[in-house]
Design a protein around this motif. Structure first.
Motif, short mmCIF file in Angstrom:
data_model
loop_
_atom_site.label_atom_id
_atom_site.label_comp_id
_atom_site.label_asym_id
_atom_site.label_seq_id
_atom_site.Cartn_x
_atom_site.Cartn_y
_atom_site.Cartn_z
N ALA A 101 0.83 -1.21 0.00
CA ALA A 101 0.00 0.00 0.00
C ALA A 101 0.86 1.26 0.00
O ALA A 101 0.61 2.21 -0.75
N ALA A 102 1.89 1.28 0.86
CA ALA A 102 2.77 2.44 0.91
C ALA A 102 3.53 2.61 -0.40
O ALA A 102 3.66 3.74 -0.92
N HIS A 103 4.00 1.51 -0.94
CA HIS A 103 4.75 1.55 -2.21
C HIS A 103 3.88 2.13 -3.32
O HIS A 103 4.33 3.05 -4.04
N GLN A 104 2.66 1.62 -3.48
CA GLN A 104 1.87 2.06 -4.63
C GLN A 104 1.45 3.53 -4.49
O GLN A 104 1.32 4.24 -5.49
N GLU A 105 1.30 4.00 -3.27
CA GLU A 105 0.96 5.42 -3.08
C GLU A 105 2.16 6.31 -3.40
O GLU A 105 2.01 7.36 -4.05
N LEU A 106 3.35 5.92 -2.97
CA LEU A 106 4.55 6.69 -3.29
C LEU A 106 4.77 6.75 -4.79
O LEU A 106 5.06 7.82 -5.35
N VAL A 107 4.62 5.63 -5.47
CA VAL A 107 4.82 5.58 -6.91
C VAL A 107 3.75 6.43 -7.62
O VAL A 107 4.05 7.13 -8.59
#
Length: 388
Positions: free
Chosen positions: A346-352
């Motif tokens: 979840a954190a990864h996809q939001e940062l990207v």
């Protein structure tokens, strides 16, 4: 921490699915108290926007994933079975936390389109061979590939769609006559009796697939090597789409057997790291609770992102809430591992999505030293959605 229920691997009608509609998966998630849901279709990101919109309406947190079948040529050359128990070298790979809306630059978009086209072409050839078999047995009907593609799929057609279409057409043509249906399939199966009750549609479709569409069946068409990109190419496509390359473990089967590649989790973990893969997943209903605890626990403790799912890529409808083989509930430890893995995704996809570097960089190097920070960030994001 309260570990919310996660199902990070759900197929939808954008590939093949037990669900008639994409929203059926989400409605079941709501009814079973699953809060984090990951779409995970073969070769397709087409359902992402609908998945996001419909999940958020239901206060579910959406993850955006994809699945490929790749080829690890070195394993194939040495006869090593990876996560396909029947085909050495053939390797299923998922991507987790891709961009939504999808954004895949060239040449990767063309590579993905070519693989989908090749997969559809093979199924079209199977449909032709099925029609030859139907004509030889004077069935009185034939399958219309374009109609199947139009009415039963969202563009990606798989052999399971053919099995479903054949079951539906036979039932319609024979007016639902149980004895006539059983006799028809026995004839089409070359004298092998239909084992399933005709009311069990999923079981009948599985028999059609096994008797007609697999190796040795009248409509079997071997897969062209062009249908399988090298594993390294698939990883590059996933990274270009903003995702995290993820290895799906097959782990133990019902007899306690493992593939060559997976029989020693310590060695498997080292090889995966060498290949630039720092995320893994399990389809929990395949595995015993003991193996899930041992394998997922080891991988989590050694820096991997670990998530679980159910697939739902067969006609059979199973719970969206996750269980181990035999309906055994997941332990608190496994729920923790799954939730923390989903938080990282979840954190990864939001940062990207915001144009920043996520948990893995452009070449797949993972920020394992700061995994706990991603877990905390993802936890905040998820709770903001499910509590809104």
């Amino acid at each position: 921490m309260d570990y919310l229920n996660v199902n990070a691997h759900l197929h939808t009608p954008y590939s093949f699915s037990a669900f008639e509609r994409l929203t059926d998966a989400l409605d079941r998630a709501v009814s079973e108290n699953v809060k984090i849901v990951g779409i995970n279709d073969f070769y397709s990101m087409d359902g992402y926007v609908e998945w996001r919109e419909e999940a958020l309406k239901r206060k579910l947190f959406p993850l955006f994933n994809i699945e490929f079948i790749s080829l690890q040529e070195d394993d194939q050359a040495h006869g090593v079975r990876v996560n396909d128990p029947n085909n050495p070298g053939r390797t299923y790979l998922s991507g987790k936390g891709l961009k939504c809306p999808p954004d895949l630059p060239e040449p990767y978009a063309a590579q993905l389109a070519d693989v989908r086209s090749e997969s559809n072409r093979q199924v079209k050839m199977m449909c032709g061979k099925l029609n030859e078999a139907l004509a030889a047995h004077e069935a009185g009907f034939r399958l219309d590939f374009e109609r199947i593609e139009r009415e039963l799929t969202k563009g990606a057609i798989r052999e399971r769609h053919l099995a479903k279409a054949l079951r539906m057409e036979a039932y319609h043509h024979l007016n639902g006559d149980t004895a006539a249906i059983a006799s028809f399939f026995e004839c089409l199966f070359g004298g092998r009796a239909l084992k399933s009750n005709t009311d069990s549609h999923a079981a009948v479709e599985n028999e059609i697939r096994g008797n007609l569409l697999k190796a040795g069946g009248a409509a079997f068409v071997p897969e062209d090597p062009k249908a399988f990109l090298p594993m390294e190419t698939v990883c590059r496509i996933i990274l270009a789409a903003g995702g995290i390359p993820t290895y799906p473990f097959l782990a133990d089967d019902a007899k306690g057997n493992f593939t060559d590649f997976e029989q020693d989790v310590v060695q498997t973990a080292e090889i995966l790291k060498q290949r630039g893969i720092h995320s893994v997943e399990f389809i929990t209903t395949r595995n015993s609770i003991e193996v899930l605890e041992r394998y997922a626990g080891y991988l989590h403790d050694h820096g991997f992102v670990v998530t679980f799912g159910s697939e739902h890529n067969t006609p059979a409808m199973e719970p969206v809430e996750l269980f181990a083989r035999g309906g055994v509930p997941l332990t608190a430890r496994l729920k923790q591992i799954n939730y923390e893995g989903a938080c990282v995704v979840a954190a990864h996809q939001e940062l990207v999505r915001r144009g920043k570097q996520g948990y893995v960089d452009a070449v797949g190097q993972a920020d394992t030293a700061h995994r706990d920070g991603y877990i905390r960030q993802g936890d905040r994001q998820i709770r903001d959605v499910v509590a809104s």
